[in-house]
Design a protein around this motif. Structure first.
Motif, PDB file in Angstrom:
ATOM      1  N   TYR A   6       0.828  -1.214   0.000  1.00 39.80           N
ATOM      2  CA  TYR A   6       0.000   0.000   0.000  1.00 39.80           C
ATOM      3  C   TYR A   6       0.859   1.259   0.000  1.00 39.80           C
ATOM      4  CZ  TYR A   6       0.740   0.134   5.072  1.00 39.80           C
ATOM      5  OH  TYR A   6       1.307   0.177   6.310  1.00 39.80           O
ATOM      6  N   GLN A   7       2.014   1.202   0.642  1.00 40.85           N
ATOM      7  CA  GLN A   7       2.922   2.359   0.630  1.00 40.85           C
ATOM      8  C   GLN A   7       3.544   2.543  -0.751  1.00 40.85           C
ATOM      9  OE1 GLN A   7       5.426   1.712   4.194  1.00 40.85           O
ATOM     10  NE2 GLN A   7       5.424   3.942   4.306  1.00 40.85           N
ATOM     11  N   ALA A   8       3.908   1.453  -1.387  1.00 40.99           N
ATOM     12  CA  ALA A   8       4.478   1.529  -2.733  1.00 40.99           C
ATOM     13  C   ALA A   8       3.444   2.100  -3.705  1.00 40.99           C
ATOM     14  CB  ALA A   8       4.950   0.155  -3.190  1.00 40.99           C
ATOM     15  N   LYS A   9       2.195   1.684  -3.560  1.00 38.70           N
ATOM     16  CA  LYS A   9       1.129   2.222  -4.420  1.00 38.70           C
ATOM     17  C   LYS A   9       0.938   3.712  -4.166  1.00 38.70           C
ATOM     18  CE  LYS A   9      -1.650  -1.973  -4.860  1.00 38.70           C
ATOM     19  NZ  LYS A   9      -2.952  -2.594  -4.514  1.00 38.70           N
ATOM     20  N   ALA A  10       0.960   4.110  -2.901  1.00 38.72           N
ATOM     21  CA  ALA A  10       0.804   5.532  -2.571  1.00 38.72           C
ATOM     22  C   ALA A  10       1.919   6.350  -3.204  1.00 38.72           C
ATOM     23  CB  ALA A  10       0.770   5.730  -1.056  1.00 38.72           C
ATOM     24  N   GLU A  11       3.126   5.841  -3.185  1.00 37.50           N
ATOM     25  CA  GLU A  11       4.259   6.541  -3.796  1.00 37.50           C
ATOM     26  C   GLU A  11       4.075   6.648  -5.310  1.00 37.50           C
ATOM     27  OE1 GLU A  11       7.383   8.875  -4.089  1.00 37.50           O
ATOM     28  OE2 GLU A  11       6.553   8.204  -2.176  1.00 37.50           O
ATOM     29  N   LEU A  12       3.587   5.585  -5.928  1.00 32.35           N
ATOM     30  CA  LEU A  12       3.311   5.614  -7.357  1.00 32.35           C
ATOM     31  C   LEU A  12       2.306   6.721  -7.685  1.00 32.35           C
ATOM     32  CD1 LEU A  12       3.327   4.465 -10.282  1.00 32.35           C
ATOM     33  CD2 LEU A  12       1.489   2.949  -9.520  1.00 32.35           C
ATOM     34  N   PHE A  13       1.221   6.791  -6.912  1.00 37.24           N
ATOM     35  CA  PHE A  13       0.205   7.807  -7.191  1.00 37.24           C
ATOM     36  C   PHE A  13       0.696   9.211  -6.868  1.00 37.24           C
ATOM     37  CE2 PHE A  13      -2.596   4.057  -7.169  1.00 37.24           C
ATOM     38  CZ  PHE A  13      -3.178   4.251  -8.412  1.00 37.24           C
ATOM     39  N   ARG A  14       1.584   9.353  -5.886  1.00 37.62           N
ATOM     40  CA  ARG A  14       2.192  10.673  -5.638  1.00 37.62           C
ATOM     41  C   ARG A  14       3.034  11.085  -6.848  1.00 37.62           C
ATOM     42  NH1 ARG A  14       2.320   9.183  -0.197  1.00 37.62           N
ATOM     43  NH2 ARG A  14       4.257   8.045  -0.384  1.00 37.62           N
ATOM     44  N   THR A  15       3.740  10.130  -7.424  1.00 41.19           N
ATOM     45  CA  THR A  15       4.547  10.413  -8.607  1.00 41.19           C
ATOM     46  C   THR A  15       3.662  10.896  -9.748  1.00 41.19           C
ATOM     47  OG1 THR A  15       6.201   8.774  -7.978  1.00 41.19           O
ATOM     48  CG2 THR A  15       6.152   9.409 -10.293  1.00 41.19           C
ATOM     49  N   LEU A  16       2.475  10.343  -9.862  1.00 37.87           N
ATOM     50  CA  LEU A  16       1.553  10.734 -10.929  1.00 37.87           C
ATOM     51  C   LEU A  16       0.843  12.047 -10.631  1.00 37.87           C
ATOM     52  CD1 LEU A  16      -0.031   7.257 -11.668  1.00 37.87           C
ATOM     53  CD2 LEU A  16       1.697   8.461 -13.015  1.00 37.87           C
ATOM     54  N   GLY A  17       1.080  12.619  -9.462  1.00 37.47           N
ATOM     55  CA  GLY A  17       0.355  13.805  -9.016  1.00 37.47           C
ATOM     56  C   GLY A  17       0.882  15.126  -9.532  1.00 37.47           C
ATOM     57  N   HIS A  18       1.449  15.153 -10.713  1.00 37.59           N
ATOM     58  CA  HIS A  18       1.947  16.409 -11.286  1.00 37.59           C
ATOM     59  C   HIS A  18       1.525  16.477 -12.750  1.00 37.59           C
ATOM     60  CE1 HIS A  18       4.638  19.580 -12.597  1.00 37.59           C
ATOM     61  NE2 HIS A  18       4.884  19.837 -11.322  1.00 37.59           N
ATOM     62  N   PRO A  19       0.911  17.583 -13.168  1.00 34.57           N
ATOM     63  CA  PRO A  19       0.404  17.677 -14.552  1.00 34.57           C
ATOM     64  C   PRO A  19       1.462  17.466 -15.635  1.00 34.57           C
ATOM     65  CG  PRO A  19      -0.316  19.568 -13.243  1.00 34.57           C
ATOM     66  CD  PRO A  19       0.622  18.775 -12.385  1.00 34.57           C
ATOM     67  N   VAL A  20       2.669  17.953 -15.425  1.00 36.25           N
ATOM     68  CA  VAL A  20       3.711  17.775 -16.447  1.00 36.25           C
ATOM     69  C   VAL A  20       4.066  16.302 -16.575  1.00 36.25           C
ATOM     70  CG1 VAL A  20       6.118  18.285 -17.064  1.00 36.25           C
ATOM     71  CG2 VAL A  20       4.622  20.111 -16.227  1.00 36.25           C
ATOM     72  N   ARG A  21       4.125  15.605 -15.464  1.00 30.43           N
ATOM     73  CA  ARG A  21       4.454  14.172 -15.520  1.00 30.43           C
ATOM     74  C   ARG A  21       3.370  13.399 -16.255  1.00 30.43           C
ATOM     75  NH1 ARG A  21       5.541  13.935  -9.315  1.00 30.43           N
ATOM     76  NH2 ARG A  21       7.006  15.659  -9.254  1.00 30.43           N
ATOM     77  N   ILE A  22       2.116  13.724 -15.965  1.00 31.54           N
ATOM     78  CA  ILE A  22       1.011  13.058 -16.658  1.00 31.54           C
ATOM     79  C   ILE A  22       1.095  13.340 -18.159  1.00 31.54           C
ATOM     80  CG2 ILE A  22      -1.504  13.028 -16.981  1.00 31.54           C
ATOM     81  CD1 ILE A  22      -0.661  11.558 -14.480  1.00 31.54           C
ATOM     82  N   ARG A  23       1.357  14.583 -18.518  1.00 31.74           N
ATOM     83  CA  ARG A  23       1.432  14.945 -19.939  1.00 31.74           C
ATOM     84  C   ARG A  23       2.564  14.206 -20.636  1.00 31.74           C
ATOM     85  NH1 ARG A  23      -0.908  15.081 -24.184  1.00 31.74           N
ATOM     86  NH2 ARG A  23      -0.304  16.626 -25.726  1.00 31.74           N
ATOM     87  N   VAL A  24       3.708  14.094 -19.976  1.00 30.96           N
ATOM     88  CA  VAL A  24       4.843  13.352 -20.552  1.00 30.96           C
ATOM     89  C   VAL A  24       4.422  11.911 -20.814  1.00 30.96           C
ATOM     90  CG1 VAL A  24       7.107  12.350 -20.034  1.00 30.96           C
ATOM     91  CG2 VAL A  24       6.691  14.781 -19.610  1.00 30.96           C
ATOM     92  N   LEU A  25       3.795  11.284 -19.831  1.00 31.29           N
ATOM     93  CA  LEU A  25       3.377   9.890 -19.984  1.00 31.29           C
ATOM     94  C   LEU A  25       2.363   9.747 -21.116  1.00 31.29           C
ATOM     95  CD1 LEU A  25       3.117   8.855 -16.227  1.00 31.29           C
ATOM     96  CD2 LEU A  25       4.966   8.333 -17.850  1.00 31.29           C
ATOM     97  N   GLU A  26       1.449  10.706 -21.219  1.00 29.13           N
ATOM     98  CA  GLU A  26       0.476  10.673 -22.317  1.00 29.13           C
ATOM     99  C   GLU A  26       1.177  10.740 -23.669  1.00 29.13           C
ATOM    100  OE1 GLU A  26      -3.368  12.818 -20.198  1.00 29.13           O
ATOM    101  OE2 GLU A  26      -2.027  14.014 -21.422  1.00 29.13           O
ATOM    102  N   LEU A  27       2.143  11.628 -23.791  1.00 32.87           N
ATOM    103  CA  LEU A  27       2.858  11.788 -25.056  1.00 32.87           C
ATOM    104  C   LEU A  27       3.673  10.548 -25.408  1.00 32.87           C
ATOM    105  CD1 LEU A  27       3.988  15.490 -24.653  1.00 32.87           C
ATOM    106  CD2 LEU A  27       2.307  14.615 -26.301  1.00 32.87           C
TER     107      LEU A  27
END
Length: 112
Positions: A6-27
């Motif tokens: 559950y901690q590893a999952k929380a860290e993963l979702f924190r990593t996804l918590g930035h718009p630029v990071r999401i946009r990079v992954l989308e691209l």
């Protein structure tokens, strides 16, 4: 003992918590891209993009390889694209529910 799941999952979702990071992954869903192409598609300073790419790389969501004078990024696994697709489906369901609620509120308002 390692980090609880559950901690590893929380860290993963924190990593996804930035718009630029999401946009990079989308691209990157459409295939590998050099940094210069990412910069052209995302309105951020090169230093900010570099920082966000580093976060994604350390989290294991993207990999990088040098190609001549360019650095090319790619998703580390197709599961990252699947996660983004799941996020879109969840948002679509949530927003649809909200739209239906707004219609109900408007209908009640008109009856008043």
């Amino acid at each position: 003992m390692g980090v609880p799941l559950y901690q590893a999952k929380a860290e993963l979702f924190r990593t996804l918590g930035h718009p630029v990071r999401i946009r990079v992954l989308e691209l990157l869903q459409n295939g590998p891209k050099p940094v210069r192409d990412l910069l052209a598609d995302i309105d951020v300073e090169p230093s900010n993009l570099s920082q966000q790419l580093g976060v994604l790389r350390r989290a294991g969501l993207v990999t990088s390889a040098r190609s001549g004078s360019s650095v090319v990024y790619t998703l580390s696994t197709p599961a990252v694209a699947e996660l983004l697709a799941a996020g879109r489906r969840i948002l679509s369901a949530v927003l649809t529910d909200r739209d239906e609620l707004l219609v109900q509120i408007d209908a009640e308002r008109q009856l008043s």
